[in-house]
Design a protein around this motif. Structure first.
Motif, short mmCIF file in Angstrom:
data_model
loop_
_atom_site.label_atom_id
_atom_site.label_comp_id
_atom_site.label_asym_id
_atom_site.label_seq_id
_atom_site.Cartn_x
_atom_site.Cartn_y
_atom_site.Cartn_z
N PRO A 113 -32.48 22.58 -9.87
CA PRO A 113 -33.44 22.98 -10.90
C PRO A 113 -33.03 24.27 -11.60
N LEU A 114 -32.15 25.05 -10.97
CA LEU A 114 -31.67 26.30 -11.55
C LEU A 114 -30.31 26.14 -12.22
N GLY A 115 -29.83 24.88 -12.29
CA GLY A 115 -28.51 24.64 -12.86
C GLY A 115 -28.51 24.61 -14.37
N THR A 172 -20.40 21.64 -9.92
CA THR A 172 -19.91 22.06 -8.61
C THR A 172 -21.04 22.71 -7.81
N PHE A 173 -20.73 23.06 -6.57
CA PHE A 173 -21.74 23.68 -5.72
C PHE A 173 -22.24 24.98 -6.34
N LYS A 174 -21.30 25.79 -6.86
CA LYS A 174 -21.70 27.07 -7.44
C LYS A 174 -22.21 26.94 -8.87
N LEU A 175 -21.77 25.89 -9.56
CA LEU A 175 -22.18 25.69 -10.96
C LEU A 175 -22.73 24.27 -11.12
N PRO A 176 -23.95 24.03 -10.63
CA PRO A 176 -24.50 22.67 -10.63
C PRO A 176 -25.07 22.25 -11.97
N PHE A 177 -25.21 20.94 -12.11
CA PHE A 177 -25.96 20.40 -13.25
C PHE A 177 -27.44 20.75 -13.09
N ALA A 178 -28.19 20.54 -14.18
CA ALA A 178 -29.64 20.78 -14.13
C ALA A 178 -30.44 19.49 -14.16
N THR A 179 -29.90 18.43 -14.76
CA THR A 179 -30.71 17.22 -14.98
C THR A 179 -30.00 15.96 -14.51
N PHE A 180 -30.79 14.93 -14.33
CA PHE A 180 -30.25 13.63 -13.95
C PHE A 180 -29.58 12.94 -15.14
N GLU A 181 -30.03 13.23 -16.32
CA GLU A 181 -29.40 12.63 -17.50
C GLU A 181 -27.95 13.09 -17.60
N ARG A 182 -27.72 14.34 -17.25
CA ARG A 182 -26.33 14.83 -17.24
C ARG A 182 -25.53 14.12 -16.14
N ALA A 183 -26.15 13.90 -14.99
CA ALA A 183 -25.47 13.20 -13.90
C ALA A 183 -25.09 11.78 -14.31
N LYS A 184 -25.95 11.13 -15.06
CA LYS A 184 -25.68 9.74 -15.46
C LYS A 184 -24.41 9.63 -16.30
N LYS A 185 -24.10 10.67 -17.05
CA LYS A 185 -22.88 10.64 -17.86
C LYS A 185 -21.65 10.61 -16.97
N GLU A 186 -21.71 11.29 -15.83
CA GLU A 186 -20.58 11.27 -14.90
C GLU A 186 -20.42 9.89 -14.26
N ILE A 187 -21.54 9.22 -14.02
CA ILE A 187 -21.46 7.88 -13.43
C ILE A 187 -20.69 6.94 -14.35
N VAL A 188 -21.00 7.00 -15.63
CA VAL A 188 -20.33 6.12 -16.60
C VAL A 188 -18.83 6.39 -16.63
#
Length: 791
Positions: free
Chosen positions: A28-30, A37-53
């Motif tokens: 939530p603080l990303g 990365t662990f030190k520089l995480p994403f903030a949202t699931f929508e951003r994560a979905k782009k990596e899945i694709v």
């Protein structure tokens, strides 16, 4: 190089290659501009979905969720393009012991001011809409009448005058309020949206479509909510959407300045949205808490075939068109509607280790497409015709859930808003396994199977109790099978099946197995196989209170079960049902109602546990069933019934019938974390073995016929009555006024000359009308029929 070293190197290298994975982190603080990365995480699931694709199918992908709350701005939707692959799943999981929360709501930071009489108010963002308010994680109550009472059986408080003209006279603008009322026969409930008042001051409303057997509201069990003038008790709240103001009456000691205040905006938090051609695959969710989904009772409109049910195809977590996906070790907290809904084409969905608490509707539901059913009908009284009925067995399409699993799940206090619900509901599905679940404190069934379509389910090692807490005529396990062959008139079914013996198995193509469970229902049956339930194997179940009921159906094998303080309830069987009841231990004589002369295929080798004096009662089972030639009676010599151990000792006479001990432990959830949270049922105490009724069972003569009172919930259920009311017609002698009128044996008289008949005493006191005619209403095959009787 040493050959052993080379081999080890190859094997190790192969292992590393197979374990190759892409790991990302979300917080939530990303920031979505971060690399994840662990030190520089994403903030949202929508951003994560782009990596899945980008990566999907090439390697396993794991998203580690750091602790904190993720307030979703919109439903998190996964289509087929976000799928994993075999051995390379996409996983969203909690990071170590942290607690990530996915929320369908939003947090409010408010400035509270005193309003009056203990009520506070605060301005809220313009356009805010919410049907729930959470304070420090606890769901509060909309302003309601009557006030919330934790000890009240129905709705936590009900009143006959809930929306009377007199009560509504206090309300200035009631539009937007809700009426909730139990079904007149206690088969679920109804819900209505108040639209205002008419010119006479009566409340106007719309709704009432939430039950598929329309009979109207119960006259007393009802309440209203979301009425500003009813804001008068701690824990109540009201949102004025026109003024953008929130009113709240806090509990004593609650500090609103520091309280966490959250509202709800999404009905669905997560959707897996695919189809048969393009399913979502290999997507996993682990260790996540889901909170804050909106209620759905006004969208609960779709009838489930010829059942009492209607449904809303949605939930906090909706799975639609998916394969090999799972929800593991997750918490689904206080869903507004269904917690998990598995819809239409879905295969090998696994829901394991989850805690589902205080859902507004069902805990987990598996429901297929009625278009996959051959000759579907959608109302109780609709019937097929044999000449036009499809004769092919099984489903027409594959658009239904199959080969799915619910295991090691704690499901309790579901049905907080909607009462026609279940801990686990299965309808138009095949081969669903429900194993090692603890289900309790629910308004209706713990586990419910609707229709025979298409069987193959396995129900085992569950602990189900405190069920049917707010409804009636039901069980901890409940089923029905109003399939193609089924008609309310049993004689018609007998005729059809005699001609076409395969008819009952056109939907019920695979056997449902119910084994090694512990059940307790104090307001119905422990196991209730209702209308048409067909093709069941029921074995090694410990029934702690309500016994086991088999209503009309075919090929039910009930063997090696124990029915503590109760017995077998055979109700209105078909001719040649082919049922079997053997090697069971019962504590009382059978409880038959409306049975044919010949009970099924085999009723034998049962044991009647009886600690009183042996007498002519020893032959009671044989006298009742006309079979039971090898059944015995005596003290079963249980090992330790006070501690719930109903195994019999080595010297038990019950073993002579072929009864075999089965385990008395291992019921319910198995994971240590859930076992710490789960409760167990109250163990039964010995009760008198002679069944007594509050109403007289005496037989009386009435106009040439013999009648008596309806007795107990068994007869209420068998004859389809709304309560323990009415008078049963025992015989109609040839030439009597009763038989001339058209009234038949086993009809239930419920009114005469428009006056309700509650019992025989009331019937005998009804005066003849001025024209010398009795106008008699009877219930037959769960329908009201009217006759004129001339003495």
């Amino acid at each position: 190089m040493n050959i052993k070293l080379l081999l080890c190197t190859v094997l190790f290298t192969g292992f590393v290659f197979q374990a190759k994975a892409a790991d990302f982190y979300i917080s939530p603080l990303g920031n979505d501009k971060n690399p994840g990365t662990f030190k520089l995480p994403f903030a949202t699931f929508e951003r994560a979905k782009k990596e899945i694709v980008k990566i999907k199918g090439a390697e396993a992908i794991t998203f580690y969720l750091r602790g904190g709350t993720y307030y979703l701005p919109q439903t998190l939707v996964f289509t087929a393009q976000y799928s994993g692959a075999l051995g390379k799943p996409v996983t969203f999981t909690a990071y170590k012991n942290e607690v990530p929360v996915i929320s369908g709501g939003q947090r409010l930071r408010l400035q509270w001011t005193a309003y009056k009489q203990g009520i506070f108010k605060a301005g809220v963002p313009a356009g805010l809409q919410s049907d729930q308010l959470f304070i420090n994680g606890k769901r509060q109550h909309m302003a309601r009448y009557p006030n919330f009472d934790l000890k009240a059986k129905y709705y936590n408080g009900f009143a006959a005058d809930a929306f009377s003209k007199e009560r509504a006279g206090r309300w200035n603008k009631p539009a937007g309020g809700y009426i909730h009322a139990m079904h007149k026969a206690m088969w679920g409930d109804y819900h209505y949206l108040i639209t205002g008042k008419d010119s006479s001051g009566n409340i106007a409303y719309t709704g009432g479509w939430q039950n598929n057997r329309q009979m109207g509201m119960d006259p007393e069990r009802r309440y209203v909510e979301n009425i500003f003038e009813e804001l008068d008790a701690p824990g109540e709240w009201y949102l004025d959407q026109q003024k953008n103001e929130l009113y709240f009456y806090p509990e004593k000691g609650l500090d609103l300045k520091t309280a966490l205040i959250e509202t709800v905006r999404l009905k669905h938090l997560v959707e897996l949205n695919g189809n048969e051609q393009h399913p979502v695959k290999f997507l996993q969710f682990r260790g996540i808490t889901f909170k804050h989904s909106a209620r759905s009772f006004m969208e609960n409109k779709e009838p489930l075939l010829r059942s009492d049910w209607t449904i809303y195809r949605g939930g906090m977590f909706l799975i639609n068109g998916a394969e090999d996906c799972g929800i593991t070790n997750c918490v689904l907290d206080q869903a507004g509607g269904n917690a998990i809904f598995v819809n239409n084409y879905s295969r090998r969905i696994k829901i394991t280790g989850c805690h589902i608490d205080k859902a507004g509707s069902s805990g987990v539901a598996f429901v297929g497409d009625p278009k996959a059913v051959r000759n579907p009908l959608f109302e109780y009284n609709q019937v097929q015709e044999l000449t036009t009925m499809e004769k092919e067995a099984g489903p027409k399409t594959v658009n239904y859930p199959a080969n799915c699993l619910v295991e090691d799940c704690l499901i309790h206090e579901s049905g907080r808003v909607e009462k026609q619900t279940a801990g686990v509901q299965i309808e138009m599905a095949q081969q669903i396994t429900v194993r090692h679940c603890s289900i309790y404190d629910v308004p209706r069934a713990g586990i419910n199977i609707g229709s025979g379509a298409w069987g193959g389910h396995l129900i085992e090692w569950n602990d189900v109790f405190n069920t049917v807490m707010e409804t009636g005529d039901h069980g901890s396990f409940n089923s029905w099978g109003r399939d193609r062959f089924w008609r309310p008139n049993r004689k018609e079914v007998d005729s059809w099946v005699k001609e076409r013996p395969e008819l009952p198995f056109l939907e019920a193509v695979k056997t449902v197995i119910i084994r090694n469970n512990r059940w307790r229902c104090d307001h119905g049956w422990d196991i209730d196989l209702d209308d048409g339930s067909t093709n069941y194997l029921i074995q090694n179940n410990l029934c702690l209170n309500g016994g086991l009921k088999n209503r009309e159906g075919y090929n039910r094998v009930v063997e090696n079960n124990i029915m503590v303080n109760n017995s077998f309830h055979p109700h209105v069987w078909y001719q040649n049902s082919n049922d079997v009841f053997k090697r069971n231990i019962v504590f009382t004589s059978y409880k038959p109602i409306g049975m044919p002369k010949v009970w099924g295929n085999q009723i034998d080798s049962n044991f009647y546990h009886y600690t009183g004096a042996m007498s002519a009662a020893a032959a009671e089972l044989q006298q009742q069933s006309g079979q039971d030639q090898h059944s015995l009676m005596g003290n079963a010599l249980f090992v330790d019934p006070g501690k719930g151990d109903y195994r019999v000792r080595e010297d038990s006479p019950a073993l002579k019938t072929g009864f075999r001990n089965f385990p008395m432990t291992g019921f319910g959830v198995v994971s240590p974390a859930l076992r710490k949270l789960a409760r167990s049922p109250e163990l039964p105490k010995p009760v008198p073995q002679a069944k007594t009724y509050g109403r007289s069972s005496a037989i009386y003569a009435w106009l040439g016929s013999s009648v008596r009172n309806i007795l107990g919930q068994g007869e209420m259920s068998a004859y389809g009555l709304a309560g323990e009311v009415g008078v049963l017609v025992l015989d109609v002698p040839h030439g009597s006024p009763v038989v001339r009128s058209g009234i038949l044996k086993d009809d239930v008289i419920v009114s005469v000359n428009s006056k309700a008949v509650k019992d025989v005493d009331g019937l005998l006191k009804v005066p003849v009308s001025q024209n010398g005619v009795y106008k008699v209403e009877v219930i037959r095959n769960q329908k009201s029929l009217f006759y004129e009787l001339r003495p």
